[in-house]
Design an enzyme around this catalytic site. Structure first.
Site, PDB file in Angstrom:
ATOM      1  N   HIS A 183      -9.185   4.501  -1.354  1.00 22.08           N
ATOM      2  CA  HIS A 183      -8.243   3.667  -0.922  1.00 22.08           C
ATOM      3  C   HIS A 183      -7.337   2.866  -2.672  1.00 22.08           C
ATOM      4  O   HIS A 183      -7.198   1.850  -2.129  1.00 22.08           O
ATOM      5  CB  HIS A 183      -7.604   3.132  -0.086  1.00 22.08           C
ATOM      6  CG  HIS A 183      -6.529   2.289   0.483  1.00 22.08           C
ATOM      7  ND1 HIS A 183      -5.035   2.810   0.169  1.00 22.08           N
ATOM      8  CD2 HIS A 183      -5.771   1.713   1.361  1.00 22.08           C
ATOM      9  CE1 HIS A 183      -4.000   1.731   1.087  1.00 22.08           C
ATOM     10  NE2 HIS A 183      -4.791   1.325   1.499  1.00 22.08           N
ATOM     11  N   CYS A 225     -12.435   1.068   8.294  1.00 22.13           N
ATOM     12  CA  CYS A 225     -12.296   0.539   7.715  1.00 22.13           C
ATOM     13  C   CYS A 225     -11.896   1.702   6.117  1.00 22.13           C
ATOM     14  O   CYS A 225     -12.969   1.849   5.440  1.00 22.13           O
ATOM     15  CB  CYS A 225     -11.997  -0.274   6.798  1.00 22.13           C
ATOM     16  SG  CYS A 225     -13.497  -1.934   7.964  1.00 22.13           S
ATOM     17  N   SER A 226     -10.373   1.846   5.387  1.00 24.16           N
ATOM     18  CA  SER A 226     -10.968   2.093   3.861  1.00 24.16           C
ATOM     19  C   SER A 226     -11.465   1.649   2.810  1.00 24.16           C
ATOM     20  O   SER A 226     -11.568   0.289   3.078  1.00 24.16           O
ATOM     21  CB  SER A 226      -9.733   3.010   3.688  1.00 24.16           C
ATOM     22  OG  SER A 226      -8.473   2.014   3.315  1.00 24.16           O
ATOM     23  N   CYS A 282       0.393  -1.312  -0.199  1.00 24.90           N
ATOM     24  CA  CYS A 282       0.285  -0.251  -0.402  1.00 24.90           C
ATOM     25  C   CYS A 282       0.761   1.385   0.072  1.00 24.90           C
ATOM     26  O   CYS A 282       0.117   2.327   0.015  1.00 24.90           O
ATOM     27  CB  CYS A 282      -0.751   0.095   1.357  1.00 24.90           C
ATOM     28  SG  CYS A 282      -1.654  -1.497   1.498  1.00 24.90           S
ATOM     29  N   ILE A 293     -12.326   0.206  -1.091  1.00 24.20           N
ATOM     30  CA  ILE A 293     -12.327  -0.451  -2.813  1.00 24.20           C
ATOM     31  C   ILE A 293     -12.410   0.287  -3.345  1.00 24.20           C
ATOM     32  O   ILE A 293     -13.178   1.120  -3.597  1.00 24.20           O
ATOM     33  CB  ILE A 293     -12.630  -2.029  -2.851  1.00 24.20           C
ATOM     34  CG1 ILE A 293     -12.674  -3.359  -2.002  1.00 24.20           C
ATOM     35  CG2 ILE A 293     -12.081  -2.210  -3.772  1.00 24.20           C
ATOM     36  CD1 ILE A 293     -11.349  -3.953  -1.569  1.00 24.20           C
ATOM     37  N   LYS A 332      -9.831   7.126   3.877  1.00 28.04           N
ATOM     38  CA  LYS A 332     -11.075   6.756   4.295  1.00 28.04           C
ATOM     39  C   LYS A 332     -12.095   7.199   3.734  1.00 28.04           C
ATOM     40  O   LYS A 332     -12.963   6.269   3.793  1.00 28.04           O
ATOM     41  CB  LYS A 332     -11.225   7.439   5.932  1.00 28.04           C
ATOM     42  CG  LYS A 332     -12.833   7.130   6.599  1.00 28.04           C
ATOM     43  CD  LYS A 332     -12.450   5.227   7.205  1.00 28.04           C
ATOM     44  CE  LYS A 332     -13.994   5.080   7.287  1.00 28.04           C
ATOM     45  NZ  LYS A 332     -15.215   5.242   5.939  1.00 28.04           N
TER      46      LYS A 332
END
Ligand SMILES: [Zn+2]
Lengths: 385, 130
Positions: free
Chosen positions: A333, A206-207, A83, A209, A329
């Site tokens: 991402h 969670c960030s 990442c 997709i 967020k």
């Protein structure tokens, strides 16, 4: 080493870009950066990309993208560090210009994550963890950060509400970013009551997709007089460090050693202290990640970042504005593009071009980009010239 | 999963084979060629201790493929009595009763099924010490 400046930035709207291919997403962002910088060619380029092979079945990416960007025979290299592939590509471009090897260099990042579907994306992302000793046993990335969150909560008393405050603040910032994937606001209740993914983390910790790309153009600082589109921004510090990719073998589950080391290296190179930093983009792949990163960089003492976030110290107008772009967020991402998009935000802010989310009088900005559960980290510091 | 990739890890997954740095005592699991703590290259083979205490855990509710029939399930990091820290599932325990600091021991279990005709993958899991 030569001084190096960023003279062009480009990014498009992120999200689920079903009607666009990876090559088109990248090329659009790269053309924006080239036009923004006012350059008529580039000498070389570095592409941050984590896993185009798994996400869209395409390797040999840098040559494909230099071809579609119309830059034919230039040297083009793909950089992979999970990442933080984008941050690592930016550093490679910086070194290329600083060394004197090339003058006009593009650093880009791209990831097309939606085509493969949820299970496929989970599998591809999990390759950033230890396949044989973590993923084999059924852990996911939310699961790894959830284990760090529980350890942090039990050691320091960090609360569920304080974690939610990270998402609330980043969505507040992202609501002012027209390029963000999810530019909506949320609430503490909205975060806590969203579906549980890996206890104690919910979906809203969670960030997402994301499909997306970003690109920036670098050149020697003594050449910026030739490119006067915008105030130029100088890269004054670059730090890069690694750690074990297996979470279980770390000495401390509540700390990110590679982030501390990369941050210290970047500050030393820049000749700055943390108190000189006007804003910082950090790698909030999960809410707990932002908390631990802020403590590992040293903006707050260990165990104090969650309370500081709750008190508003990381909002725009607070002690140190964090993730003015909306962070991973809210902005999204697309893993390989994230590190470049952080640089985009910092340069945009230092130019005074961030509109509603502008940090007034910002002169020095920092970006921290992290791979996996912290097994690699890049930190960059930029200053307006 | 490719059979050779599975087969290579059997000494660790079935028998907990590790190695210990002769200079500083660091335990490599899987066994290492170079000690990450002191740079030493001489190791003695050991078998990991089979008991330890739970450091942290989570409950996976959105699983990877291969684990859907087990969801929700707990997974955590246990520090074994010899100091090695390893990750595995926590089983034979009510999810709401799991507490960090509790004692667990290692048992040999099925870990995942690789599709309908793929291999059954085995290895270690943690079971509470009662
Ligand atoms: Zn040693």
């Amino acid at each position: 080493m030569r001084d190096v400046a960023v003279i062009g930035i480009g990014m498009n709207k992120w999200g689920e870009l079903w009607d666009k291919s990876l090559r088109d997403i990248f090329t659009e962002a790269a053309l924006k950066a080239i036009d923004d910088g006012g350059v008529d060619h580039i000498d070389s380029m570095y592409i941050g990309n984590m896993s185009s092979g798994l996400f869209v079945g395409q390797e040999h990416l840098a040559s494909l993208l230099s071809d579609y960007l119309g830059q034919g025979p230039i040297p083009a290299t793909r950089i992979e560090s999970a990442c933080c592939s984008g941050g690592a590509a930016f550093r490679s471009a910086f070194i290329d210009v600083a060394s004197g090897m090339n003058d006009i260099v593009l650093a880009g990042g791209v990831e097309k994550m939606n085509d493969i579907g949820g299970d496929g994306a989970t599998f591809a992302l999990a390759t950033a963890a230890d396949q044989e000793y973590e993923v084999y046993h059924g852990v996911t990335f939310p699961g790894l950060y959830a284990m760090m969150a529980r350890a942090h909560m039990e050691r320091y008393g960090t609360t569920r509400k304080q974690l939610a405050e990270v998402a609330v603040k980043n969505h507040e910032n992202g609501s002012k970013n027209p390029l963000a994937q999810f530019p909506f606001k949320t609430t503490v209740e909205g975060v806590i009551n969203s579906p549980m993914v890996a206890d104690p983390l919910t979906l809203m910790d969670c960030s997402p997709i994301t499909d997306g790309a970003a690109a920036v153009i670098l050149c020697p600082a003594d050449m910026v007089k030739d490119y006067k589109n915008h105030p130029a921004v100088k890269i004054i510090g670059s730090g890069h460090a690694t750690d074990t990719i297996a979470l279980s073998t770390r000495d401390d589950l509540t700390y990110l050693k590679a982030t501390e080391i990369a941050g210290q290296k970047a500050l030393k190179m820049a000749g700055k202290r943390l108190s000189d930093i006007d804003l910082c983009e950090v790698h909030d792949c999960f809410t707990i990640a932002e908390i631990i990163v802020l403590e590992s960089l040293g903006f707050f003492e260990r165990g104090k970042a969650a309370a500081a976030t709750e008190a508003g110290e990381t909002r725009i107008g607070g002690k140190i504005p964090i993730n003015t772009s909306g962070g991973l967020k809210s902005k999204g991402h697309p893993v390989g593009a994230t590190g470049i998009a952080q640089i985009y935000e910092i340069v945009n802010q230092l130019r005074g071009g961030a509109g509603e989310r502008q940090v007034k009088g910002a002169k020095v900005g920092m970006a921290q980009n992290m791979g996996g559960s912290g097994g690699s980290t890049l930190v960059h510091i930029l200053e307006v010239m | 999963m490719f059979p050779a990739r599975y087969w290579r890890e059997i000494p660790q997954r079935y028998r907990l084979e590790a190695n210990k740095c002769k200079k500083c005592g660091y335990i490599g699991f899987p066994p290492r060629l170079v000690c990450p703590k002191c740079g030493g290259r001489e190791f003695e083979p050991i078998k990991l201790k089979s008991e330890g205490k739970l450091l942290t855990y989570t409950i996976i509710r959105v699983p990877p493929s291969g684990f859907k029939d087990q969801t929700p399930y707990a997974i955590g990091i246990v520090e074994l009595d010899d100091g090695a820290k390893i990750m595995a599932q926590l089983v034979d325990v009510n999810l709401e009763d799991i507490k960090t600091g509790d004692k667990y021991h290692i048992e040999f279990r099925k870990v995942q099924s690789d599709g309908h005709s793929g291999i059954l993958a085995y290895g270690y899991k943690f079971v509470p010490v009662r």
